[in-house]
Design an enzyme around this catalytic site. Structure first.
Site, short mmCIF file in Angstrom:
data_model
loop_
_atom_site.label_atom_id
_atom_site.label_comp_id
_atom_site.label_asym_id
_atom_site.label_seq_id
_atom_site.Cartn_x
_atom_site.Cartn_y
_atom_site.Cartn_z
CG ASP A 47 -1.84 1.16 1.29
OD1 ASP A 47 -2.97 1.03 0.78
OD2 ASP A 47 -1.45 2.22 1.82
CE1 TYR A 52 -0.03 7.74 2.91
CE2 TYR A 52 0.40 5.52 2.12
CZ TYR A 52 -0.42 6.43 2.77
OH TYR A 52 -1.62 6.00 3.29
CE LYS A 81 -4.05 4.63 0.71
NZ LYS A 81 -2.64 4.19 0.66
CG HIS A 112 -5.08 9.61 0.42
ND1 HIS A 112 -3.72 9.62 0.22
CD2 HIS A 112 -5.26 9.14 1.67
CE1 HIS A 112 -3.11 9.18 1.31
NE2 HIS A 112 -4.02 8.88 2.20
#
Length: 327
Positions: A47, A52, A81, A112
């Site tokens: 994931d 990120y 996302k 997201h």
């Protein structure tokens, strides 16, 4: 389908335990090493997200494993996302993500947050002037286009309340396959799980341990006396456990609780022992008394989303606006 997988409404199978790759340090080398270790331990679900900063590391590690013939591309499930700044063009955003990971498709692409930001707003904590009015119908049409074009196998959402799920379904041609939300024994999401079950939307749990290692996280799950007592009971020993072993058993109880509720769990640890124990959560079976005790725990949400709430530019003036009745 293996018992460590769940069948989604889009027809594909997803591994129940996934490795989360959010890291405040965004250390590419550490992330790649962790993914190689995870593959050896049996992880097949990874994931990531644009925000990120880990998409290149995830892609690089998985591509190396594919080239080494450790795995085939079809063996792994990759999720990323759509960040708020890309709501105006999900197709272009996903194409950039695919470039980042060096793959032809994702297995899952999630919205997201139900938040739209200006195209240049790429910080994880938006500024007041970054917000735009959310046009979820347009965003979802773009997500459906991603799927039609074969850029991803399934689409879904993250951080959506029950009410926001139902609003989305008013106009969606494709029902979300997944709603990824905070869920753990201290934040159990009963109402949301019922809503998602009604529409055959799979609930995937992030922070299934309460995110004790993150600045915004909490130790409420791993420090809970009730969960500690359940962990000790299932250890089936009168011996005093070393502190590290006790913690690992507590983690397994929390993860097995989520799995037993029909959810997948996205775990975030790059520690080999913890990664190994997380995969061992399937071996633990909780009993009715365990579930009853957990259901009686006082609830507390960790990822509240305060950074998406303001009185001027955000569509959400209060946390209740963001989460509706789910908070």
């Amino acid at each position: 389908m293996r018992n460590n997988q769940v069948r989604l409404n889009c027809g594909i199978a997803m591994p129940v335990i996934g490795l989360g790759t959010y890291s405040s340090q965004n250390d590419r080398e550490t992330t790649e090493l962790a993914i190689h270790m995870a593959l050896k331990l049996g992880y097949r679900h990874f994931d990531t997200a644009k925000i990120y900063g880990s998409e290149p590391a995830v892609g690089n590690a998985l591509r190396k494993a594919i080239l080494d013939k450790t795995i085939e591309r079809e063996d792994v499930f990759v999720t990323s996302k759509l960040w708020g700044s890309d709501h105006h063009d999900p197709v272009s955003a996903l194409k950039q993500t695919l470039q980042n990971v060096g793959m032809e498709y994702l297995d899952m692409y999630l919205v997201h947050w139900p938040v739209k930001l200006k195209p240049w707003a790429c910080d994880s904590v938006p500024k007041e002037e970054d917000f735009e009015e959310l046009d979820l119908e347009s965003t979802w049409a773009g997500m459906e286009k991603c799927m039609e074009m074969g850029l991803c196998r399934c689409i879904g959402v993250s951080n959506f309340s029950s009410k926001k799920i139902e609003r989305l379904l008013d106009f969606a041609s494709v029902t979300p396959a997944v709603n990824q939300v905070e869920m753990h024994p201290i934040w159990r999401q009963s109402k949301l799980r019922e809503t998602c079950e009604d529409y055959k939307i799979h609930v995937s749990a992030y922070s299934p341990l309460g995110a004790p290692g993150n600045a915004w996280g909490s130790t409420a799950v791993v420090d809970s006396p009730i969960i500690k007592s359940i962990a000790l009971k299932h250890k089936a020993t009168q011996l005093r456990l070393p502190k590290t072993q006790s913690l690992l058993q507590i983690m397994k109880v929390a993860l097995q609780w989520g799995i037993s509720k029909g959810s997948s769990v996205i775990v975030k640890s790059f520690n080999k022992d913890r990664m190994k124990e997380n995969m061992g959560s399937f071996d633990l079976k909780l009993d009715d008394q365990d579930f009853l005790e957990i259901d009686n725990l006082e609830q507390s949400k960790t990822m509240r989303g305060d950074f998406l709430v303001n009185q001027t530019t955000s569509p959400y003036k209060t946390l209740h606006d963001l989460w509706d009745e789910d908070i």
